[in-house]
Design a protein around this motif. Structure first.
Motif, PDB file in Angstrom:
ATOM      1  N   LEU A 184      -6.068 103.112 110.836  1.00  0.00           N
ATOM      2  CA  LEU A 184      -6.634 101.861 110.416  1.00  0.00           C
ATOM      3  C   LEU A 184      -6.978 101.101 111.643  1.00  0.00           C
ATOM      4  O   LEU A 184      -6.333 100.759 112.443  1.00  0.00           O
ATOM      5  CB  LEU A 184      -5.807 101.235 109.455  1.00  0.00           C
ATOM      6  CG  LEU A 184      -6.200  99.820 108.782  1.00  0.00           C
ATOM      7  CD1 LEU A 184      -7.060 100.252 107.404  1.00  0.00           C
ATOM      8  CD2 LEU A 184      -5.064  99.134 108.044  1.00  0.00           C
ATOM      9  N   PHE A 185      -8.274 100.175 111.416  1.00  0.00           N
ATOM     10  CA  PHE A 185      -8.641  99.123 112.614  1.00  0.00           C
ATOM     11  C   PHE A 185      -9.226  97.953 111.843  1.00  0.00           C
ATOM     12  O   PHE A 185      -9.465  98.090 110.702  1.00  0.00           O
ATOM     13  CB  PHE A 185      -9.561  99.889 113.632  1.00  0.00           C
ATOM     14  CG  PHE A 185     -10.678 100.327 113.028  1.00  0.00           C
ATOM     15  CD1 PHE A 185     -11.955  99.524 113.250  1.00  0.00           C
ATOM     16  CD2 PHE A 185     -10.859 101.624 112.579  1.00  0.00           C
ATOM     17  CE1 PHE A 185     -12.964 100.038 112.712  1.00  0.00           C
ATOM     18  CE2 PHE A 185     -12.098 102.018 112.342  1.00  0.00           C
ATOM     19  CZ  PHE A 185     -13.130 101.342 112.654  1.00  0.00           C
ATOM     20  N   TYR A 186      -9.489  96.942 112.722  1.00  0.00           N
ATOM     21  CA  TYR A 186      -9.867  95.407 111.981  1.00  0.00           C
ATOM     22  C   TYR A 186     -11.024  95.013 112.895  1.00  0.00           C
ATOM     23  O   TYR A 186     -11.095  95.173 114.025  1.00  0.00           O
ATOM     24  CB  TYR A 186      -8.826  94.750 112.118  1.00  0.00           C
ATOM     25  CG  TYR A 186      -7.454  95.036 111.442  1.00  0.00           C
ATOM     26  CD1 TYR A 186      -7.603  94.755 109.963  1.00  0.00           C
ATOM     27  CD2 TYR A 186      -6.393  95.800 111.831  1.00  0.00           C
ATOM     28  CE1 TYR A 186      -6.295  94.997 109.080  1.00  0.00           C
ATOM     29  CE2 TYR A 186      -5.305  96.080 111.247  1.00  0.00           C
ATOM     30  CZ  TYR A 186      -5.357  95.797 109.715  1.00  0.00           C
ATOM     31  OH  TYR A 186      -4.342  96.275 108.993  1.00  0.00           O
ATOM     32  N   LEU A 187     -11.955  94.587 112.088  1.00  0.00           N
ATOM     33  CA  LEU A 187     -13.036  93.902 112.187  1.00  0.00           C
ATOM     34  C   LEU A 187     -12.912  92.178 112.249  1.00  0.00           C
ATOM     35  O   LEU A 187     -12.355  91.998 110.916  1.00  0.00           O
ATOM     36  CB  LEU A 187     -14.357  94.363 111.535  1.00  0.00           C
ATOM     37  CG  LEU A 187     -15.524  93.346 111.759  1.00  0.00           C
ATOM     38  CD1 LEU A 187     -16.090  93.293 113.069  1.00  0.00           C
ATOM     39  CD2 LEU A 187     -16.674  93.934 110.858  1.00  0.00           C
ATOM     40  N   VAL A 188     -13.026  91.384 112.841  1.00  0.00           N
ATOM     41  CA  VAL A 188     -12.725  89.791 112.806  1.00  0.00           C
ATOM     42  C   VAL A 188     -13.897  88.966 113.223  1.00  0.00           C
ATOM     43  O   VAL A 188     -14.708  89.618 114.060  1.00  0.00           O
ATOM     44  CB  VAL A 188     -11.550  89.710 113.475  1.00  0.00           C
ATOM     45  CG1 VAL A 188     -10.096  90.171 112.963  1.00  0.00           C
ATOM     46  CG2 VAL A 188     -11.370  89.798 115.144  1.00  0.00           C
ATOM     47  N   GLY A 189     -13.950  87.920 112.732  1.00  0.00           N
ATOM     48  CA  GLY A 189     -15.038  87.022 113.313  1.00  0.00           C
ATOM     49  C   GLY A 189     -15.092  85.636 112.642  1.00  0.00           C
ATOM     50  O   GLY A 189     -14.101  85.297 111.834  1.00  0.00           O
ATOM     51  N   GLU A 190     -16.049  84.930 112.874  1.00  0.00           N
ATOM     52  CA  GLU A 190     -15.917  83.537 112.418  1.00  0.00           C
ATOM     53  C   GLU A 190     -17.495  83.307 111.807  1.00  0.00           C
ATOM     54  O   GLU A 190     -18.414  83.562 112.742  1.00  0.00           O
ATOM     55  CB  GLU A 190     -15.766  82.547 113.570  1.00  0.00           C
ATOM     56  CG  GLU A 190     -15.801  81.003 113.024  1.00  0.00           C
ATOM     57  CD  GLU A 190     -15.318  80.101 114.574  1.00  0.00           C
ATOM     58  OE1 GLU A 190     -16.230  79.305 114.772  1.00  0.00           O
ATOM     59  OE2 GLU A 190     -14.313  80.339 114.893  1.00  0.00           O
ATOM     60  N   PHE A 191     -17.322  82.488 110.794  1.00  0.00           N
ATOM     61  CA  PHE A 191     -18.670  82.374 110.186  1.00  0.00           C
ATOM     62  C   PHE A 191     -19.468  80.803 110.990  1.00  0.00           C
ATOM     63  O   PHE A 191     -18.873  80.216 111.084  1.00  0.00           O
ATOM     64  CB  PHE A 191     -18.514  81.869 108.661  1.00  0.00           C
ATOM     65  CG  PHE A 191     -17.877  82.891 107.658  1.00  0.00           C
ATOM     66  CD1 PHE A 191     -18.920  84.115 107.494  1.00  0.00           C
ATOM     67  CD2 PHE A 191     -16.784  83.138 107.433  1.00  0.00           C
ATOM     68  CE1 PHE A 191     -18.448  85.070 106.808  1.00  0.00           C
ATOM     69  CE2 PHE A 191     -16.304  84.063 106.727  1.00  0.00           C
ATOM     70  CZ  PHE A 191     -17.187  85.239 106.198  1.00  0.00           C
ATOM     71  N   HIS A 192     -20.712  81.327 111.343  1.00  0.00           N
ATOM     72  CA  HIS A 192     -21.429  80.536 111.906  1.00  0.00           C
ATOM     73  C   HIS A 192     -22.508  79.510 110.803  1.00  0.00           C
ATOM     74  O   HIS A 192     -22.255  78.121 110.903  1.00  0.00           O
ATOM     75  CB  HIS A 192     -22.454  80.718 112.897  1.00  0.00           C
ATOM     76  CG  HIS A 192     -21.791  81.039 113.985  1.00  0.00           C
ATOM     77  ND1 HIS A 192     -22.529  81.460 115.399  1.00  0.00           N
ATOM     78  CD2 HIS A 192     -20.614  81.378 114.271  1.00  0.00           C
ATOM     79  CE1 HIS A 192     -21.650  81.882 116.274  1.00  0.00           C
ATOM     80  NE2 HIS A 192     -20.471  81.761 115.673  1.00  0.00           N
ATOM     81  N   GLU A 193     -22.841  80.193 109.895  1.00  0.00           N
ATOM     82  CA  GLU A 193     -23.830  79.669 108.802  1.00  0.00           C
ATOM     83  C   GLU A 193     -23.490  80.388 107.574  1.00  0.00           C
ATOM     84  O   GLU A 193     -23.342  81.540 107.441  1.00  0.00           O
ATOM     85  CB  GLU A 193     -25.112  79.972 109.381  1.00  0.00           C
ATOM     86  CG  GLU A 193     -26.185  79.071 108.716  1.00  0.00           C
ATOM     87  CD  GLU A 193     -27.486  79.287 109.032  1.00  0.00           C
ATOM     88  OE1 GLU A 193     -28.579  78.758 108.523  1.00  0.00           O
ATOM     89  OE2 GLU A 193     -27.778  80.080 110.399  1.00  0.00           O
TER      90      GLU A 193
END
Length: 165
Positions: A80-89
């Protein structure tokens, strides 16, 4: 370069300031609100996210500018691996933009920005335009193109069923 794949995606790569970007367009047979929900609601996103054979065991999302997300991805074989991030719009049902990075990145990976634009294509259809970049290498850009193509094939099936229900 512009070409069409077997599913009608118009694909091309644009080099801008030395960077590699991905640009894809597709018309989906569903209205924009249905497509936007599939792109943003964790339960819907888990149904189509990832290349063929992958599953999405969990999606955590704080859908607002400045909010974050974390998507668990399970390949057919492997850990298992993960994708992450932050919403800009977050502009429902027209636009979604966010950072995209792997929690344990490959040495060739770097954070990119994904922008998804949804345009009305005749009442019951939506044109979905994806841009992502800049990638560190052509190999990573091609890997993302393959993943998005396979994911959006599943998305098309999901929203077509939802729109006809």
């Amino acid at each position: 370069m512009v070409d069409l794949d077997a599913f009608g995606w118009r694909r091309f790569v644009v080099t801008h300031d030395g960077g590699l970007r991905l640009h894809m367009q597709r018309v989906l047979r569903a209205p924009r609100p249905v497509v936007f929900r599939a792109l943003t609601e964790p339960q819907e996103l888990a149904k189509w996210w990832g290349p063929d054979g992958f599953t999405t065991p969990s999606v955590e999302s704080d859908l607002r500018p400045g909010g974050g997300y974390r998507i668990a991805m399970q390949p057919p074989e492997g850990d298992l691996f993960y994708l992450v991030g932050e919403f800009h719009e977050v502009d429902s049902p027209e636009r979604l933009s966010y950072t995209f990075r792997w929690e344990d990145p490959d040495p060739e990976d770097r954070e990119t920005v994904v922008t998804l634009s949804l345009r009305d294509a005749g009442g019951t259809s939506t044109e979905l335009v994806l841009t992502q970049g800049d990638f560190a290498t052509e190999r990573r850009r091609a890997l993302h193109e393959e993943g998005w193509t396979q994911s959006f094939d599943k998305l098309e099936q999901l929203v077509s069923l939802a729109a006809s229900a």
